[in-house]
Write an enzyme that holds these catalytic residues in place. Structure first.
Site, PDB file in Angstrom:
ATOM      1  N   HIS A 206      28.803  34.050 -60.910  1.00  0.00           N
ATOM      2  CA  HIS A 206      28.284  34.902 -61.993  1.00  0.00           C
ATOM      3  C   HIS A 206      27.289  34.124 -62.869  1.00  0.00           C
ATOM      4  O   HIS A 206      26.347  34.694 -63.407  1.00  0.00           O
ATOM      5  CB  HIS A 206      29.427  35.408 -62.879  1.00  0.00           C
TER       6      HIS A 206
ATOM      7  N   CYS B  22      35.371  42.986 -57.700  1.00  0.00           N
ATOM      8  CA  CYS B  22      34.909  42.426 -58.966  1.00  0.00           C
ATOM      9  C   CYS B  22      34.905  43.515 -60.015  1.00  0.00           C
ATOM     10  O   CYS B  22      34.497  44.641 -59.745  1.00  0.00           O
ATOM     11  CB  CYS B  22      33.500  41.866 -58.776  1.00  0.00           C
TER      12      CYS B  22
ATOM     13  N   HIS C 207      33.962  32.341 -57.365  1.00  0.00           N
ATOM     14  CA  HIS C 207      33.533  33.700 -57.712  1.00  0.00           C
ATOM     15  C   HIS C 207      32.981  33.730 -59.141  1.00  0.00           C
ATOM     16  O   HIS C 207      31.901  34.276 -59.391  1.00  0.00           O
ATOM     17  CB  HIS C 207      34.711  34.675 -57.560  1.00  0.00           C
ATOM     18  N   GLU C 208      33.732  33.116 -60.075  1.00  0.00           N
ATOM     19  CA  GLU C 208      33.288  33.134 -61.482  1.00  0.00           C
ATOM     20  C   GLU C 208      32.016  32.309 -61.656  1.00  0.00           C
ATOM     21  O   GLU C 208      31.105  32.703 -62.389  1.00  0.00           O
ATOM     22  CB  GLU C 208      34.394  32.611 -62.405  1.00  0.00           C
TER      23      GLU C 208
END
Lengths: 186, 168
Positions: free
Chosen positions: B144, B98, B140-141
């Site tokens: 966040h 990342c 993954h995004e």
């Protein structure tokens, strides 16, 4: 003009019979001395606990001082201690754009599996970054398992590597697989 | 305001649960442009989430179409406002890194197929089924947006085969 004394790093290895409290015992000494722990790798091998630590200190700190402090603690836990001095120019940041592969090798246990495979890899400039081996199976049918993580040099492909190891696979009668595990960054 | 610097952990914003977008106004449009510019400026970047550029809102962009893992299976550029995963299936382990946690990678398990609904920057609602690398990038995004880093999901520090050990 006085020269600034060099900040040294020490590669420390500690090995001994596994039990709870080994890491805490070593870490306590280092903490008390004000040492920093950079990269470490610690693992259990057939009931032995093996620690490899890169230790530094913000101020000049002698190897003998570190040895004097760690030795009694290691002796108390029945663990071996070894230490090597690393100069600043030996401490490098591990960065690579190479393809990273896991190579798995397993089959009936026999002498030379590690040697034969790693010799082929070394011959092609493949750099081993991590290697685990383990003897499993029964006494009658011992099976050797080797997992290694390697960085492929420019121009080398996982397929090329698989092909390279094909002959060895037949000769040793073991299974060999190559899988790409190059990290994806988000 | 193009191409923003990517915040790195331990920046506190990266551990915050982001707020849903209430109205899609000019600020949100600017945010989307910033996210796109930042993604395009990052070498090989396939996605950026708002908290990575310091904005605590549930907005992220994903585009895996230029990545070798995603080029054959993708929805192109996705600008996702208030995304929600409504269904998921499968599981695969990928070694992730990342931009907000440089110099470290780890094995993370994620669903291989997801259904995700979101609002596009023109305000329309959209639902897609994503799979493979695109599904992983979206997860993954979206992590966040909940203050979750891949470090929170690492499942293996050693080759799996050696984890189940028993000495009799």
């Amino acid at each position: 003009m006085t020269q600034q004394p060099e900040i040294l790093h020490y590669a420390v290895s500690v090995v001994g019979k596994d039990r709870p409290g080994i890491v805490a015992g070593i870490a306590e000494v280092l903490f008390r001395l004000g040492c920093n722990l950079a990269d470490t790798s610690c693992t259990m091998l057939a009931g032995e606990f093996a620690m490899i630590l890169i230790v530094s200190h913000p101020r000049p700190f002698s190897k003998s001082r570190l040895l004097d402090e760690l030795k009694p603690v290691c002796d108390g836990m029945g663990m071996s201690l070894a230490m090597r001095t690393l100069h600043a120019d030996e401490i490098t940041r591990q960065e690579t754009d190479d393809e990273i592969c896991i190579i798995s090798v397993y089959g009936a246990d026999q002498p030379g599996i590690v040697y034969r495979v790693t010799r082929e890899l070394a011959g092609r400039g493949v750099n081993i970054m991590d290697l685990n081996t383990k003897l499993i199976g029964s006494d009658e049918e011992p099976v050797y398992v080797m997992m290694l993580e390697a960085a492929l040099p420019d121009g080398e492909t996982p397929e090329g590597l698989e092909k390279l190891l094909e002959n060895l696979k037949k000769e040793l009668n073991v299974e060999i697989g190559v899988r790409v595990v190059t990290p994806v960054s988000f | 305001m193009p191409n923003q610097p990517i915040l790195r952990y331990p920046h506190p914003v990266l551990k915050k649960v982001c707020n849903p977008v209430e109205t899609i106004d000019a600020d949100i449009h600017l945010l989307v442009v910033d996210l796109l510019d930042t993604m395009r400026a990052g070498p090989g970047s396939v996605g950026v989430a708002a908290p990575q550029i310091g904005v605590v809102l549930r907005v992220c962009v994903v585009d895996v179409s230029k990545n070798r893992h995603g080029k054959d299976n993708n929805h192109g550029l996705l600008c996702m406002i208030n995304p929600e995963i409504t269904a998921h299936a499968g599981a695969a382990i990928t070694r992730e890194g990342c931009m907000s946690v440089p110099d470290y990678t780890g094995d993370v398990e994620r669903a291989t197929e997801i259904t995700v609904k979101f609002i596009e920057s023109d305000g329309s609602r959209r639902e897609i089924n994503a799979s493979g690398f695109e599904a992983i990038a979206i997860q993954h995004e979206m992590d966040h947006l909940d203050g979750i880093l891949f470090l929170d999901r690492i499942i293996s520090i050693k080759t799996g085969l050696f984890r189940r050990k028993s000495y009799q």
